[in-house]
Design a protein around this motif. Structure first.
Motif, PDB file in Angstrom:
ATOM      1  N   LEU A   1      80.872  43.090  35.014  1.00  0.00           N
ATOM      2  CA  LEU A   1      79.542  42.729  35.516  1.00  0.00           C
ATOM      3  C   LEU A   1      78.698  42.120  34.398  1.00  0.00           C
ATOM      4  CD1 LEU A   1      78.515  45.767  37.772  1.00  0.00           C
ATOM      5  CD2 LEU A   1      79.169  43.485  38.472  1.00  0.00           C
ATOM      6  N   LEU A   2      78.755  42.743  33.223  1.00  0.00           N
ATOM      7  CA  LEU A   2      77.982  42.234  32.088  1.00  0.00           C
ATOM      8  C   LEU A   2      78.466  40.845  31.692  1.00  0.00           C
ATOM      9  CD1 LEU A   2      77.622  45.404  29.819  1.00  0.00           C
ATOM     10  CD2 LEU A   2      76.076  44.534  31.563  1.00  0.00           C
ATOM     11  N   LEU A   3      79.794  40.658  31.686  1.00  0.00           N
ATOM     12  CA  LEU A   3      80.343  39.347  31.338  1.00  0.00           C
ATOM     13  C   LEU A   3      79.880  38.284  32.320  1.00  0.00           C
ATOM     14  CD1 LEU A   3      84.050  40.121  30.351  1.00  0.00           C
ATOM     15  CD2 LEU A   3      82.185  39.461  28.847  1.00  0.00           C
ATOM     16  N   VAL A   4      79.906  38.616  33.607  1.00  0.00           N
ATOM     17  CA  VAL A   4      79.455  37.660  34.621  1.00  0.00           C
ATOM     18  C   VAL A   4      78.010  37.270  34.335  1.00  0.00           C
ATOM     19  CG1 VAL A   4      78.811  37.388  37.044  1.00  0.00           C
ATOM     20  CG2 VAL A   4      81.011  38.405  36.442  1.00  0.00           C
ATOM     21  N   TYR A   5      77.206  38.309  34.068  1.00  0.00           N
ATOM     22  CA  TYR A   5      75.788  38.020  33.840  1.00  0.00           C
ATOM     23  C   TYR A   5      75.618  37.111  32.632  1.00  0.00           C
ATOM     24  CZ  TYR A   5      70.843  38.671  34.224  1.00  0.00           C
ATOM     25  OH  TYR A   5      69.513  38.438  34.416  1.00  0.00           O
TER      26      TYR A   5
ATOM     27  N   LEU B   1      90.245  32.698  36.020  1.00  0.00           N
ATOM     28  CA  LEU B   1      90.894  33.969  35.678  1.00  0.00           C
ATOM     29  C   LEU B   1      90.501  34.472  34.291  1.00  0.00           C
ATOM     30  CD1 LEU B   1      94.541  33.554  37.031  1.00  0.00           C
ATOM     31  CD2 LEU B   1      92.586  34.683  38.074  1.00  0.00           C
ATOM     32  N   LEU B   2      89.861  33.595  33.506  1.00  0.00           N
ATOM     33  CA  LEU B   2      89.619  33.930  32.108  1.00  0.00           C
ATOM     34  C   LEU B   2      88.716  35.160  31.966  1.00  0.00           C
ATOM     35  CD1 LEU B   2      90.464  32.837  29.410  1.00  0.00           C
ATOM     36  CD2 LEU B   2      88.279  31.654  29.259  1.00  0.00           C
ATOM     37  N   LEU B   3      87.566  35.112  32.614  1.00  0.00           N
ATOM     38  CA  LEU B   3      86.624  36.230  32.497  1.00  0.00           C
ATOM     39  C   LEU B   3      87.223  37.536  33.035  1.00  0.00           C
ATOM     40  CD1 LEU B   3      84.037  35.748  31.115  1.00  0.00           C
ATOM     41  CD2 LEU B   3      82.869  35.534  33.292  1.00  0.00           C
ATOM     42  N   PRO B   4      87.844  37.499  34.218  1.00  0.00           N
ATOM     43  CA  PRO B   4      88.481  38.725  34.695  1.00  0.00           C
ATOM     44  C   PRO B   4      89.516  39.259  33.705  1.00  0.00           C
ATOM     45  CG  PRO B   4      88.468  37.072  36.430  1.00  0.00           C
ATOM     46  CD  PRO B   4      87.916  36.421  35.211  1.00  0.00           C
ATOM     47  N   ALA B   5      90.287  38.368  33.105  1.00  0.00           N
ATOM     48  CA  ALA B   5      91.317  38.816  32.164  1.00  0.00           C
ATOM     49  C   ALA B   5      90.680  39.475  30.947  1.00  0.00           C
ATOM     50  CB  ALA B   5      92.189  37.640  31.746  1.00  0.00           C
ATOM     51  N   VAL B   6      89.603  38.874  30.461  1.00  0.00           N
ATOM     52  CA  VAL B   6      88.904  39.457  29.306  1.00  0.00           C
ATOM     53  C   VAL B   6      88.367  40.842  29.669  1.00  0.00           C
ATOM     54  CG1 VAL B   6      86.883  39.231  27.827  1.00  0.00           C
ATOM     55  CG2 VAL B   6      88.312  37.244  28.268  1.00  0.00           C
ATOM     56  N   ALA B   7      87.760  40.932  30.850  1.00  0.00           N
ATOM     57  CA  ALA B   7      87.191  42.211  31.276  1.00  0.00           C
ATOM     58  C   ALA B   7      88.259  43.287  31.381  1.00  0.00           C
ATOM     59  CB  ALA B   7      86.478  42.053  32.615  1.00  0.00           C
ATOM     60  N   LEU B   8      89.435  42.892  31.827  1.00  0.00           N
ATOM     61  CA  LEU B   8      90.535  43.845  31.956  1.00  0.00           C
ATOM     62  C   LEU B   8      91.107  44.217  30.598  1.00  0.00           C
ATOM     63  CD1 LEU B   8      92.905  42.684  34.828  1.00  0.00           C
ATOM     64  CD2 LEU B   8      92.093  44.986  34.417  1.00  0.00           C
TER      65      LEU B   8
ATOM     66  N   PHE C   1      85.158  39.915  40.877  1.00  0.00           N
ATOM     67  CA  PHE C   1      85.149  38.454  40.780  1.00  0.00           C
ATOM     68  C   PHE C   1      85.529  37.740  42.076  1.00  0.00           C
ATOM     69  CE2 PHE C   1      85.523  39.842  36.400  1.00  0.00           C
ATOM     70  CZ  PHE C   1      84.670  38.982  35.741  1.00  0.00           C
ATOM     71  N   TYR C   2      85.753  38.484  43.136  1.00  0.00           N
ATOM     72  CA  TYR C   2      86.122  37.878  44.414  1.00  0.00           C
ATOM     73  C   TYR C   2      87.356  37.010  44.295  1.00  0.00           C
ATOM     74  CZ  TYR C   2      81.744  39.816  45.106  1.00  0.00           C
ATOM     75  OH  TYR C   2      80.759  40.725  45.116  1.00  0.00           O
TER      76      TYR C   2
END
Lengths: 290, 314, 495
Positions: free
Chosen positions: B149-153, B181-188, B261-262
């Protein structure tokens, strides 16, 4: 893994206390954990606002003097929500650790004591349970019983069983060849009695350290489950659920997402530090090193 | 080594079989009637009965299990009740999102965590080590979905470097897909990287304390060579063990992160299938995820044999 | 703090705007966002509104169709005659109509479709629509005669439902995957879980549509919908899950925001046979305890029209009955005491997944608690809701939006989950069925609305709003939702 060491023979409570107070992880971790526990306790008697009342007109107010962390989409005080939400996190994680210990430790001890097919069976059981991440078990349990905090407890608890079984088994296996156990066997004590009288007291410190770590993991897992709607259900406040509610409103009111997240991080951090500190204190080998 | 490998393989297969029975029986006791759900609230009783027959829901349980498991072996996962297309088709479409996501985060995780762990171990006791460990201690405590969530923001809403969610599909070319996929991958990856870097560090410290490393250094071998060639190889076993466990977390994590991330991946498919009581899809996806965890653990077990000469000899 | 928030929001918005919309060479394609993915695409074999949202009026057509204001318009039937006794309808069909697979359309297809829908083994979700049909006869290829068992005032309207569209015998069985209709758009592709594409049908019998291609992209909630809209990926959300971001979007000149009405009466459904809800005083107490303004505000965007009965405020027969039992907690307590519950009572509230229920339920529970009724909230998935609440009537209270158009008749159904039974109401419904004069029908509808409002059958809360958001250069989208549909036949880009 590498933490197969056992509590040093008691060298006096005073020395232990002195060492404990010098251990920064332990002191910080204990302080944070105590604070979280205190907040949860206080919430039973007092919160700044009554969260069962929904003053919709006050919705999504930013932090201010009257609402320290602002208000949520129903106008409830987020500070009060976080206070009460801590109960849910603690209860779920704690009971899940209890389930894991209650079932896992006997399994692990029995496997170590009997060996043979029982040991094999326990290890295979571990393999199977390990193949189901807590989230998948939670999904399946929820699919049957519907969502709720109890499912989260069961799912996380099941996941904890093999963890404790492994730790208990490894600890017990290392003890069985030791002389004092041999002596007990020669004295005619049965495997069950030896386990209760000699093995368990000597692996308690291992279990305590693992318990703290699983407690922290449980809080994270509970938050994740509540976030995807598989954990605690409204109106019971939970940190994960608060983050779910915050997600669609983040562009308008970022404070909704900030504070519950901080609450999770601080609690987990405190428990992890406490676990690290305990390990340092109870593990003589590491003591020498650090 | 072959005996060890064969043994692990058999254990893996047995685990799979038991897991399949568990998954199937759990789905069998689900409440709710898929036929009624599909027809909606004003459907008449005979319409529901007709549809149940059409879907084969009136067959005995054991028959349906055998049919399911037999089909799975030959790659036939059955047909989705709600979509009435082959489940394999559905799963393949979604796996094209989930699998790259899991692999990307696994890559990120290793690429970040292992060097950081080695770096910290090599400079043990320094301020840099202390800082790295402090950061990783916090990293371990961060829930990945909150981090997401923070990354998205920060990156999508504020800096607008990447999309905030959704998936353009691979048909749009590899780059837009990877970007999504980049942000989701980082978050994971990052919260898991915090754990792995700590494990790498302590494993390296253990190995660096061994006599043969001291001997190697005393012989005048360059520090970097000792670190990377001799020490790392021996520190790999605990690192691999944790990495194997972390894969299970990543799999579970993708399910949650896809919700942030839908992303139209397996995680969203499974939630959707549960709410629509599309049992065959739930069964298949859960089974697939469980199987992938078992297989990865098998690979980890087998790679011990390669890394550890003692096992190779056995 | 507020200024900071505004600036942050503005930055967020500006940054999203800067992503830039993809360039359109010729503007004849449109990407729409829809909330729910349809389970399949055959409107004659499922109740899901998501099916109609893609195919209604676009891919499939019926004898009649419902227009943007809820009126009945001719479709595949160019005209019709009704016999004196109101029992025989003669439909004159259009010529030169072809199904998308090239097969011709004639009276046989109509007979096939109607007979199939009302057959014993039919899986049509709205079999009730066809219940009054006695026989369907083919007079000649361009004429069909439908004889009813008894006069039915709403028959032409019923034939306009998505469930009553005309399908061909050759393709009826495969319509779930590959819908073949007579409409101005042809089905093109369905990427499961992400989007459905339809393209212009160049062999259409009527006016050709302006759009060459339309893609329905499945975007389940606000957090994904807003970025998709602002980035230009999606140019139109006929029914946008906008949540709290509405003000931001309204302020953006690039978008048209239309707040329209739907057929979605959002009500606190009550089990009228289960004590204590069988007591009129208890139901009246609940009605007095509900603060509709707060319930609406707690639902996010704060949109929705308060209703006092089960009828759409957009309908000309609507009567405003919100004053029947106005918000008055004291009166509610007094009524509870009079009913024998001076200290209130405990009950359960089952909540299906949509936000109006899950969020609205919390507000309702807090309001009922204020008068002494303690509600336990039980979240349920749709499957469980259908099983427990709708089928087995195992519930005290639940919140649900009844989106079927003109559905007040459900109060006369004896096996309906409200468990409501009032002969006076049934009589009004019977009279309605026998009346085709519009003024008289409206009068009867008014009576029906009053009866259920006074009986406080359910807690009447609000009419769901339809928040339509689309590119300001787009025209022809429906403003209201008299049926759940996204009729694209008149949609075009103005540049």
């Amino acid at each position: 893994m590498s933490d197969l060491a056992f509590a040093a023979p008691p060298t006096g409570a005073a020395t232990f206390l002195r060492r404990a107070l010098r251990n920064r992880s332990f002191v910080t971790g204990l302080a944070i954990t105590a604070l979280v526990a205190l907040v949860a306790l206080v919430s039973f008697f007092w919160t700044p606002y009554d969260i069962t009342h929904l003053p919709v007109a006050e919705r999504m107010k930013p932090p201010s003097a009257s609402n320290l962390f602002g208000t949520d989409h129903f106008g409830r005080d987020i500070f009060s929500m976080i206070m009460i939400g801590s109960r849910n996190s603690i209860a779920v994680a704690l009971i899940a650790v209890g389930i894991g210990m209650g079932i896992g430790v006997p399994l692990g001890c029995a496997a170590a004591a009997r060996g043979g097919w029982l040991d094999e069976a326990v290890m295979r059981f571990n393999d199977i349970v390990f193949a189901f991440p807590a989230l998948l078990s939670a999904i399946m349990i929820t699919a049957i019983f519907g969502p709720g905090a109890v499912n989260a407890i069961i799912a996380i608890g099941i996941f904890n069983i093999p963890v404790f079984a492994r730790v208990a088994r490894a600890g017990a296996l290392a003890l069985w060849p030791r002389e004092f156990i041999m002596a007990a066997r020669v004295a005619g004590k049965g495997a069950a009695r030896i386990t209760v009288e000699h093995i368990l007291p000597n692996i308690v410190s291992l279990l305590l350290v693992q318990g703290t770590i699983q407690f922290a993991l449980g809080i994270l897992a509970e938050a994740g489950l509540s976030y995807v709607g598989l954990g605690a259900q409204p109106p019971m406040p939970s940190w994960g659920r608060m983050l779910f509610d915050a997600q669609t409103r983040m562009m308008v009111a970022p404070h909704l997402a900030l504070f519950p997240g901080f609450a999770i991080v601080i609690t987990v951090l405190g428990l992890n530090l406490l676990g690290d500190g305990l390990r340092d204190l109870l593990d003589p080998r590491l003591n020498r090193e650090r | 080594m072959t005996r060890y490998a064969l043994n692990r393989l058999l254990v893996g297969l047995a685990t799979l079989l038991v897991a399949s029975v568990i998954v199937f029986s759990v789905m069998e006791i689900l409440p709710g009637d898929p036929a009624r759900l599909m027809l909606g609230i004003n459907a008449t009783e005979d319409a529901v009965v007709a549809l149940r027959q059409q879907m084969g829901l009136d067959q005995p349980v054991v028959l349906r299990y055998l049919h399911w498991i037999g089909g799975m072996v030959v790659g036939d996962l059955g047909r989705s009740y709600t979509y009435s297309v082959p489940v394999l088709e559905l799963v393949a479409e979604r796996a094209a999102v989930s699998l790259p996501l899991a692999i990307l985060s696994l890559l990120l995780l290793t690429v970040v965590a292992i060097p950081v762990g080695i770096f910290a171990a090599a400079r043990r006791g320094s301020a840099a080590d202390a800082a790295t460990m402090a950061v990783s201690q916090i990293g371990v405590a961060i829930p990945n979905f909150w981090f997401a969530l923070l990354l998205v923001y920060l990156f999508a809403v504020w800096l607008r470097l990447v999309p905030a969610g959704g998936f353009p599909g691979w048909s749009a070319g590899p780059w837009p897909g990877l970007k999504a996929l980049l942000l989701p991958a980082v978050a994971l990856a990052l919260p898991q990287a915090a754990i792995l870097s700590r494990v790498t560090r302590s494993a390296m410290i253990d190995v660096l304390g061994e006599d043969y490393i001291r001997t190697a250094r005393a012989k005048g071998l360059p520090r970097a060579q000792v670190l990377w060639r001799h020490a790392l190889r021996n520190a790999l076993i605990p690192v691999l063990t944790i990495l194997g466990l972390q894969f299970a977390y990543l799999i579970a994590g993708t399910i949650i992160i896809e919700n942030v991330f839908y992303l139209p991946g397996l995680g969203r498919l499974i939630f959707q299938a549960i709410t629509q009581r599309d049992l065959i899809v739930v069964e298949s996806v859960v089974m697939l995820l469980v199987a992938s965890v078992i297989i990865v653990n098998l690979i980890v077990d087998l790679s011990y044999a390669i890394v550890d000469p003692r096992l190779r000899a056995a | 703090m507020n200024i900071v928030k505004t600036i942050m929001a503005a930055t967020a918005l500006a940054s999203l705007v800067a992503w830039g919309a993809p360039a359109f060479a010729a503007r004849d394609t449109l990407t729409l966002g829809v909330v729910l993915e349809p389970p399949h695409l055959d409107p004659t074999a499922g109740a899901a509104a998501a099916i109609d949202e893609v195919v209604y009026a676009n891919v499939f057509e019926g004898l009649t169709r419902i227009g943007p204001s809820g009126e009945v318009l001719p479709a595949l039937a160019a005209s019709w005659d009704i016999s004196e006794d109101g029992k025989v309808y003669t439909f004159h069909l259009r010529a030169n109509v072809k199904f998308h697979d090239g097969t011709g359309f004639d009276a046989d297809d109509v007979k096939f479709s109607l007979d199939r829908a009302r057959a014993d083994d039919s899986v049509n979700a709205q079999k009730g629509l066809f219940a009054q049909i006695d026989t369907v006869e083919v007079v000649d290829p361009a004429t069909v005669k439908v004889t009813l068992k008894q006069p039915q005032g709403s028959f032409l309207y019923n034939m306009g439902w998505g469930d009553a569209v005309i399908v061909a015998p050759e393709s009826a069985e495969t319509n779930k995957d590959k819908p073949v209709g007579t409409g101005p758009f042809r089905f093109d592709n369905w990427a499961k879980g992400s989007s459905i594409t339809i393209v212009r049908n160049d062999d259409y019998w009527g006016d050709k549509v302006a759009l060459a291609k339309a893609e329905f992209r499945i975007i389940p909630d606000a957090a994904a919908a807003i970025p998709a809209l602002l980035s230009g990926d999606v140019q139109c959300f006929p029914f946008m899950p906008v949540g709290d971001a509405l003000a931001q979007i309204e302020a953006d000149p690039r978008f048209t925001v239309v707040i329209g009405a739907t057929e979605g009466e959002t009500i606190l459904s009550t089990n009228n046979k289960k004590p204590p809800f069988d007591n009129l005083k208890v139901r009246q107490a609940i009605a007095h305890a509900l603060n509709r303004e707060e319930i609406i505000a707690g639902n996010g965007s704060g949109l929705g029209t308060p209703i006092g009965t089960h009828f759409s405020p957009g309908n000309e027969a609507y009567v405003d009955l919100t004053g029947t039992y106005p918000y008055d907690p004291e009166k509610a307590k007094a009524l509870l005491a009079a009913a024998g519950f001076p200290n209130g009572f405990k009950a359960t509230l089952k909540l299906p997944p949509p936000a109006y229920a899950r969020d609205g339920g919390q507000v309702v529970a807090s309001q009922l608690r204020a008068v002494g009724i303690e509600l336990e909230l039980i979240p349920v998935e749709w499957a469980d809701w259908l099983e427990q609440v709708f089928k087995n009537k195992d519930y005290d209270l639940t919140i649900v939006s009844h989106t079927e158009p003109n559905d007040i008749g459900i109060y006369a159904r004896k096996d309906y989950y409200f468990n409501y039974d009032n002969p006076d109401f049934d009589k009004v419904m019977a009279d309605l069925d026998a009346t085709s004069d519009q003024a008289k029908r409206n009068e009867l509808y008014g009576q029906a609305q009053r009866i259920i409002a006074e009986d406080a059958v359910n807690g009447y809360m609000f009419q769901l709003a339809k928040v339509g958001v689309w590119d300001a250069k787009l025209e022809g989208m429906w403003h209201n939702a008299p049926v759940q549909a996204n009729d694209l036949t008149k949609v075009r880009w103005t540049e």
